[in-house]
Design a protein around this motif. Structure first.
Motif, short mmCIF file in Angstrom:
data_model
loop_
_atom_site.label_atom_id
_atom_site.label_comp_id
_atom_site.label_asym_id
_atom_site.label_seq_id
_atom_site.Cartn_x
_atom_site.Cartn_y
_atom_site.Cartn_z
N VAL A 628 0.83 -1.20 0.00
CA VAL A 628 0.00 0.00 0.00
C VAL A 628 0.87 1.25 0.00
N THR A 639 -3.62 7.55 0.19
CA THR A 639 -3.55 6.31 0.96
C THR A 639 -4.84 5.50 0.83
N ARG A 640 -5.98 6.19 0.89
CA ARG A 640 -7.26 5.46 0.79
C ARG A 640 -7.39 4.78 -0.58
N GLU A 643 -5.13 1.79 -0.72
CA GLU A 643 -5.69 0.64 -0.01
C GLU A 643 -6.77 -0.05 -0.85
N THR A 644 -7.58 0.75 -1.52
CA THR A 644 -8.64 0.18 -2.35
C THR A 644 -8.06 -0.62 -3.51
N HIS A 646 -5.04 -1.97 -3.67
CA HIS A 646 -4.35 -3.15 -3.14
C HIS A 646 -5.34 -4.24 -2.77
#
Length: 673
Positions: A628, A639-640, A643-644, A646
């Motif tokens: 991430v 970052t969000r 994460e999505t 990944h």
């Protein structure tokens, strides 16, 4: 154009045996020779449905005034008789192979009292032993210069030999020991002939025997402390080894074979042969042929083997220019149409078994692929030479103008082709030919916005209508605004490959002829698009692939150009170039869609950030292996979102949708093709 009613034989009069048949014209000249396993079945096929025959066959049947046949016992006899009659009558409608260039041979004139080594071209003469063919005459001279150290055979002409005999003084080669000087009696005729026969044996592949003999002589001279003689023999051995190194080793088992491959298009074919003796490529040769009928690759192979080996008797040298020694193996890119008969015929002519086959694996398969690439180069070189001739191009344009009833030769031709895969990633191409030559800087690509909901043909028709509409809408807009023609699609520097210059900002003039890849539906779609825009001074035609038929919008039946005409050849080149250009764009676009498809349905991830991720990591596979934190390092990716991405790539493995992004641009500039 129809078959003559009196040409068809009486029903039941044609036998069902194997045989050979001849069609003759009204003057009694043989215009076609063919063979058949069943004469009745084969000849009946010419008289069943005339409209269903190939155009070239229609021409042949309509030209013929009589047909006769000869019954033979076996298919092998039919093959032999067919070759004999083709050689005797030279029929105009039979396939004729011709050299793509004049190939030189290394020849030894064994029929002379003092055999001579020389370079020969053209038809072979009786009594001479031939090796090759070679790609260049200098390659022969380099080889001969090396071998004369060991086999000092005469190489001078008859005039030089006669003058040396009269004066009693040898030529320069005699003084430097590269000729045994039989002209002044240094060796007897028998000794000189023995040298010539050894030369032939070495060239035929018996290399090891001579090298071993020389090495034994060298060791013996060294033991007797005759170091100068040992040194000369050492240099002789090195000369033989160097001569061998000039002939590439391709098969390690001492194989003797001919490797034959074909490259073809609907109008022409090229054949390439590598002659392998003792595992080494001893020579190569190429042929080109006009397809005078709708023949399969297997039929081309059969006809080629018949013409190439037809003049060879019992494995010896043939007297004809195209004849060649029959080896134990003949490796081909496709099996001959009548494999059993061809194999038996070649075995009979050689005097021992001949294996005709298609290699499937191993070194022989690799070698066949190499020969196939050379065949493609031979065909491409032939096309380039044919297209580059000004007289030929002028003749082609004149033939097109005459066939399409144009007022003048179409100096500028634009051709359009549509490419898609099951209605997805639909694209089109436009290629430009001026004065019969490609203008690659003016090629254009189109991303089709809508392809309809019908079948494949309906989608092609709708796409053709769209691309013609878009191209000529821009033409009309720019001509009305500035009085000149603007280029369709501005393009960007990134769209252009290195080495391809930018096109000028404007077209000089509209096309004289629009060619579409397809039949009457595509032609009517193009005409309808031009009519809706009020463009009436541009001719339209289509070229269908199956029978190379030329379709006009106002005619119910196609225009059939002669199969070997320059006009049809040019139209085919234009059509094939448009097809190639469309396919290359379609593949690129499809690959791009597949590359980013795994990210298509990630929430909050648009085309720009998808492209940034792929550009940063190089592939979806590397992106899926990233953490991430590594994903978040990409500019524009938070970052969000990281994460999505990944979770989507590693958690569920869902690859998302399959839709591709379509560029809204009118067209793209040519990449250079």
């Amino acid at each position: 154009m129809t078959a003559r009613p009196n040409l068809r034989p009486t029903p039941g009069s044609i036998p069902t045996d194997p045989g050979v048949y001849r069609f003759r014209d009204e003057h009694g000249r043989v215009i076609y020779v063919g063979k058949a396993k069943n004469l009745r079945a084969r000849l009946s096929s010419y008289f069943q449905d005339f409209a269903a025959l190939h155009p070239r066959t229609q021409t042949m049947v309509s030209t013929a005034a009589d047909v006769d046949w000869t019954v033979v016992g076996t298919e092998v006899e039919a093959l032999q008789l067919e070759y004999s009659w083709i050689k005797e009558y030279d029929p105009r409608f039979n396939v004729r192979y011709r050299d793509d260039k004049s190939y030189p041979y290394l020849a030894i004139t064994l029929d002379e009292e003092f055999p001579r080594v020389q370079v020969m071209r053209g038809s072979r003469r009786k009594g001479a032993r031939y090796f090759g063919p070679y790609s260049h005459a200098w390659a022969i001279r380099d080889t001969v210069d090396l071998l004369l150290r060991v086999f000092p055979v005469r190489t001078c002409s008859a005039g030089v030999f006669k003058r040396a005999r009269s004066s009693g003084r040898p030529c320069l080669l005699g003084y430097i020991d590269k000729c045994a000087a039989p002209c002044v009696g240094r060796v007897s005729p028998a000794q000189h002939r023995a040298l010539a026969e050894d030369f032939c044996s070495f060239m035929a592949g018996e290399t090891g025997r001579f090298i071993r003999t020389l090495e034994a002589d060298m060791r013996a001279a060294a033991e007797e402390q005759e170091y100068e003689r040992a040194g000369r023999i050492r240099d002789d051995v090195q000369a033989l080894r160097t001569a061998l190194e000039k002939q590439a080793v391709v098969l390690g088992d001492g194989t003797d074979c001919d490797v034959i491959a074909f490259a073809e298009d609907p109008l022409e074919a090229a054949a390439k042969v590598f002659y392998v003796r003792d595992g080494r490529v001893r020579g190569e040769r190429g042929w080109v042929v006009d397809k005078v009928d709708d023949v399969s690759t297997g039929e081309l192979v059969e006809q080629f083997l018949s013409q190439t080996y037809g003049g060879t008797e019992s494995g010896g040298q043939g007297s004809g220019g195209a004849a060649a020694v029959i080896p134990r193996e003949v490796l081909v890119s496709a099996p001959p149409a009548d494999h059993a008969a061809v194999t038996a015929w070649l075995s009979e002519r050689r005097g021992s078994a001949v294996d005709v086959r298609v290699p499937r694996r191993g070194d022989k398969r690799v070698l066949l692929e190499t020969v196939a690439k050379n065949a493609e180069q031979t065909l491409a070189r032939h096309k380039t030479q044919r297209a580059g001739d000004l007289t030929t191009r002028s003749k082609a344009l004149a033939e097109i103008a005459d066939a399409l009833a144009l007022e003048a030769a179409p100096l500028r031709i634009e051709c359009y082709d549509v490419s898609n895969l099951q209605g997805r990633h639909v694209v089109a191409s436009m290629v430009v030919f001026e004065d019969g030559l490609a203008r690659k800087s003016e090629y254009r690509r189109f991303s089709i916005r809508g392809s309809g909901t019908g079948g494949a043909e309906q989608n092609d028709v709708a796409a053709m209508h769209e691309v013609i509409t878009r191209r000529f809408t821009r033409y009309l807009e720019e001509s009305q605004r500035s009085g000149e023609l603007d280029m369709l699609g501005e393009g960007t520097e990134a769209d252009r490959e290195p080495g391809v210059p930018a096109a000028p900002a404007k077209f000089a003039y509209p096309p004289n002829l629009v060619v579409v890849d397809g039949g009457r539906p595509q032609v009517l779609a193009a005409r309808r698009a031009l009519g809706e825009l009020g463009v009436e001074d541009v001719a339209v035609c289509g070229l269908a692939k199956r029978l190379e038929e030329v379709w006009l919008p106002d005619d119910e039946d196609p225009v059939i150009l002669p199969r070997a005409s320059e006009g049809l050849y040019l139209l085919q080149r234009v059509r094939d170039e448009a097809h190639r250009f469309a396919i290359s764009y379609h593949r690129r676009k499809r690959a791009k869609a597949l590359t980013t498809s795994a990210l298509d349905d990630v929430p909050g991830l648009g085309p720009t950030r998808r492209a940034a991720l792929i550009r940063h990591f190089g592939s979806v596979k590397r992106l899926a292996a990233a953490t991430v934190a590594e994903i978040a390092e990409v500019p524009g990716i938070g970052t969000r979102t990281a994460e999505t991405v990944h979770a989507r790539l590693t958690g569920t493995g869902d690859t998302g949708g399959t839709g591709a992004h379509h560029s809204p641009d009118e067209g793209e500039r040519n990449n250079g093709g």
